[in-house]
Enzyme design. Sequence first.
Site, PDB file in Angstrom:
ATOM      1  N   ILE A 202       6.627   6.828  70.545  1.00  0.00           N
ATOM      2  CA  ILE A 202       5.344   6.531  69.896  1.00  0.00           C
ATOM      3  C   ILE A 202       4.222   7.349  70.551  1.00  0.00           C
ATOM      4  O   ILE A 202       3.343   7.877  69.867  1.00  0.00           O
ATOM      5  CB  ILE A 202       5.057   5.012  69.945  1.00  0.00           C
TER       6      ILE A 202
ATOM      7  N   ALA B  98       3.721   3.510  78.378  1.00  0.00           N
ATOM      8  CA  ALA B  98       4.867   3.658  79.286  1.00  0.00           C
ATOM      9  C   ALA B  98       5.474   2.313  79.637  1.00  0.00           C
ATOM     10  O   ALA B  98       4.958   1.599  80.499  1.00  0.00           O
ATOM     11  CB  ALA B  98       4.409   4.372  80.557  1.00  0.00           C
TER      12      ALA B  98
ATOM     13  N   TYR C  79      11.493  -8.921  78.735  1.00  0.00           N
ATOM     14  CA  TYR C  79      10.716  -7.847  78.100  1.00  0.00           C
ATOM     15  C   TYR C  79       9.451  -8.419  77.461  1.00  0.00           C
ATOM     16  O   TYR C  79       8.333  -7.969  77.738  1.00  0.00           O
ATOM     17  CB  TYR C  79      11.571  -7.122  77.049  1.00  0.00           C
TER      18      TYR C  79
ATOM     19  N   PHE D 250       5.412  -4.479  65.433  1.00  0.00           N
ATOM     20  CA  PHE D 250       6.642  -5.072  64.935  1.00  0.00           C
ATOM     21  C   PHE D 250       7.720  -3.982  65.103  1.00  0.00           C
ATOM     22  O   PHE D 250       7.865  -3.488  66.209  1.00  0.00           O
ATOM     23  CB  PHE D 250       6.424  -5.675  63.544  1.00  0.00           C
TER      24      PHE D 250
ATOM     25  N   LEU E 222      18.019   0.000  65.159  1.00  0.00           N
ATOM     26  CA  LEU E 222      18.814  -0.004  63.929  1.00  0.00           C
ATOM     27  C   LEU E 222      18.714   1.301  63.137  1.00  0.00           C
ATOM     28  O   LEU E 222      19.743   1.885  62.777  1.00  0.00           O
ATOM     29  CB  LEU E 222      18.386  -1.180  63.036  1.00  0.00           C
TER      30      LEU E 222
ATOM     31  N   PHE F 250      24.923  -6.779  63.389  1.00  0.00           N
ATOM     32  CA  PHE F 250      24.982  -7.913  64.324  1.00  0.00           C
ATOM     33  C   PHE F 250      24.655  -9.219  63.601  1.00  0.00           C
ATOM     34  O   PHE F 250      23.516  -9.655  63.592  1.00  0.00           O
ATOM     35  CB  PHE F 250      24.002  -7.712  65.477  1.00  0.00           C
TER      36      PHE F 250
HETATM   37  N1  UFG Z   1      20.799  -4.341  64.547  1.00  0.00           N
HETATM   38  C1  UFG Z   1      22.075  -4.267  64.060  1.00  0.00           C
HETATM   39  N2  UFG Z   1      22.881  -3.278  64.560  1.00  0.00           N
HETATM   40  C2  UFG Z   1      22.476  -2.387  65.496  1.00  0.00           C
HETATM   41  C3  UFG Z   1      21.152  -2.483  65.988  1.00  0.00           C
HETATM   42  C4  UFG Z   1      20.334  -3.480  65.486  1.00  0.00           C
HETATM   43  O1  UFG Z   1      22.498  -5.050  63.216  1.00  0.00           O
HETATM   44  O2  UFG Z   1      23.261  -1.539  65.902  1.00  0.00           O
HETATM   45  C5  UFG Z   1      19.906  -5.370  64.009  1.00  0.00           C
HETATM   46  C6  UFG Z   1      19.366  -6.289  65.091  1.00  0.00           C
HETATM   47  O3  UFG Z   1      20.234  -7.355  65.281  1.00  0.00           O
HETATM   48  C7  UFG Z   1      18.029  -6.679  64.500  1.00  0.00           C
HETATM   49  C8  UFG Z   1      17.610  -5.487  63.642  1.00  0.00           C
HETATM   50  O4  UFG Z   1      18.799  -4.737  63.436  1.00  0.00           O
HETATM   51  O5  UFG Z   1      18.191  -7.774  63.665  1.00  0.00           O
HETATM   52  C9  UFG Z   1      16.587  -4.593  64.315  1.00  0.00           C
HETATM   53  O6  UFG Z   1      17.060  -4.310  65.628  1.00  0.00           O
HETATM   54  P1  UFG Z   1      16.351  -3.222  66.564  1.00  0.00           P
HETATM   55  O7  UFG Z   1      17.140  -3.160  67.825  1.00  0.00           O
HETATM   56  O8  UFG Z   1      16.149  -1.954  65.813  1.00  0.00           O
HETATM   57  O9  UFG Z   1      14.921  -3.827  66.820  1.00  0.00           O
HETATM   58  P2  UFG Z   1      14.529  -5.272  67.386  1.00  0.00           P
HETATM   59  O10 UFG Z   1      13.991  -6.049  66.216  1.00  0.00           O
HETATM   60  O11 UFG Z   1      15.598  -5.898  68.175  1.00  0.00           O
HETATM   61  O12 UFG Z   1      13.417  -4.886  68.459  1.00  0.00           O
HETATM   62  C10 UFG Z   1      12.196  -4.307  68.164  1.00  0.00           C
HETATM   63  C11 UFG Z   1      11.797  -3.429  69.317  1.00  0.00           C
HETATM   64  C12 UFG Z   1      11.687  -4.232  70.568  1.00  0.00           C
HETATM   65  C13 UFG Z   1      10.761  -5.401  70.336  1.00  0.00           C
HETATM   66  C14 UFG Z   1      11.139  -6.170  69.099  1.00  0.00           C
HETATM   67  C15 UFG Z   1      10.148  -7.231  68.768  1.00  0.00           C
HETATM   68  O13 UFG Z   1      12.758  -2.420  69.500  1.00  0.00           O
HETATM   69  O14 UFG Z   1      11.199  -3.420  71.589  1.00  0.00           O
HETATM   70  O15 UFG Z   1      11.251  -5.306  67.992  1.00  0.00           O
HETATM   71  O16 UFG Z   1       8.892  -6.662  68.718  1.00  0.00           O
HETATM   72  F1  UFG Z   1      10.813  -6.248  71.365  1.00  0.00           F
END
Ligand code: UFG
Length: 320
Positions: A12, A68, A135, A163, A184, A202
């Site tokens: 970002i 950072a 985190y 988000f 994702l 997942f």
């Molecule tokens: N997911 C999968 N398979 C994958 C990766 C993710 O199904 O290989 C799903 C996760 O379970 C989740 C969605 O896709 O439901 C999004 O997952 P991400 O890892 O892309 O993002 P998150 O929502 O877990 O996390 C993001 C930021 C974090 C932050 C969070 C809440 O990456 O830093 O939003 O603000 F904490």
Amino acid sequence: MKFLVVGGAGYIGSHMVKHLLLAGHQVVVADVMPAHSGVAWVNLDIADRPALDALFASHRFDAVFHFASFIQVGESVSDPGKYYQNNVAATLCLLQAMIQADVRQLVFSSTAAVYGDPQYVPIDEAHPKAPINPYGRSKWMVEQMLEDFDRAYGLRSVCLRYFNAAGADPDGMLGECHEPETHLIPLILQAASGRRPAVTVFGRDYSTLDGTCIRDYIHVNDLASAHALAIDYLQAGGASTAFNLGNGEGFSVEQVIAAARSVTGRSINVIEAGRRAGDPPSLVADASKARQILGWHTQYALLDDILGHAWKWEQQYPWR
Ligand code: UFG
């Protein structure tokens, strides 16, 4: 104006630096990774107070952008010390150096993770803050520190609660590249390009329309424009506050995969897995405060644009 962008070499932060340079500002990046070519870069860890003091002594910055931090939820559970050290203690070091140098405006990268498991969606800024992992707690601790620093030292700040940051600069020269990648959209696109055999879903047993998790994906350039508006707000004398940044529309994992198949024209193999620990079923932003107070408008609200720009980056940099 002249800005210090801490973490300006990252995903970002690098988009922010481009945005600021195009707007005619002067920018210095402080990061432990090299910034993009042509950008003034200081190899600096913000935990290094003497290095920070030297940097602030050699430039007169109008404000600081702070990108950072470590961002992996799972790692923060297994190694919380790493997160409290970098995300909290090192940030405290930065804030103290700012006060000493009389730099009193900050835009801080926060996260929807400060809310924890949502009690309602869409989530507005008044939603209770109950982070469920180190985190999210580390980001909420900094937000609380910033309130105290405003009261005591007059350091005004805007905390931007992202988000799901996604997408890439439309020119294809900047994009998302984490090591290891856990997000994702890049994982889906790596499966589309053949760099991975498949993407793992997942959990399909959430109480959502198709059983997969819902997230609010927000284009990285729209995040950058919100940061620029946040600085305008602080420059105009705005009080310290926090804003949610999202499109206000949620997409399930299944919907994102389907959209990626359509945008890329590729088949994308899927592996089924159980739930990932700590994933709330649905995170969708109410970002009306940012629209009303900052005058923020998103340029790339469509999931197809977010995926299309990320796909261009993925194809342009197959060597990553
Ligand atoms: N997911 C999968 N398979 C994958 C990766 C993710 O199904 O290989 C799903 C996760 O379970 C989740 C969605 O896709 O439901 C999004 O997952 P991400 O890892 O892309 O993002 P998150 O929502 O877990 O996390 C993001 C930021 C974090 C932050 C969070 C809440 O990456 O830093 O939003 O603000 F904490």
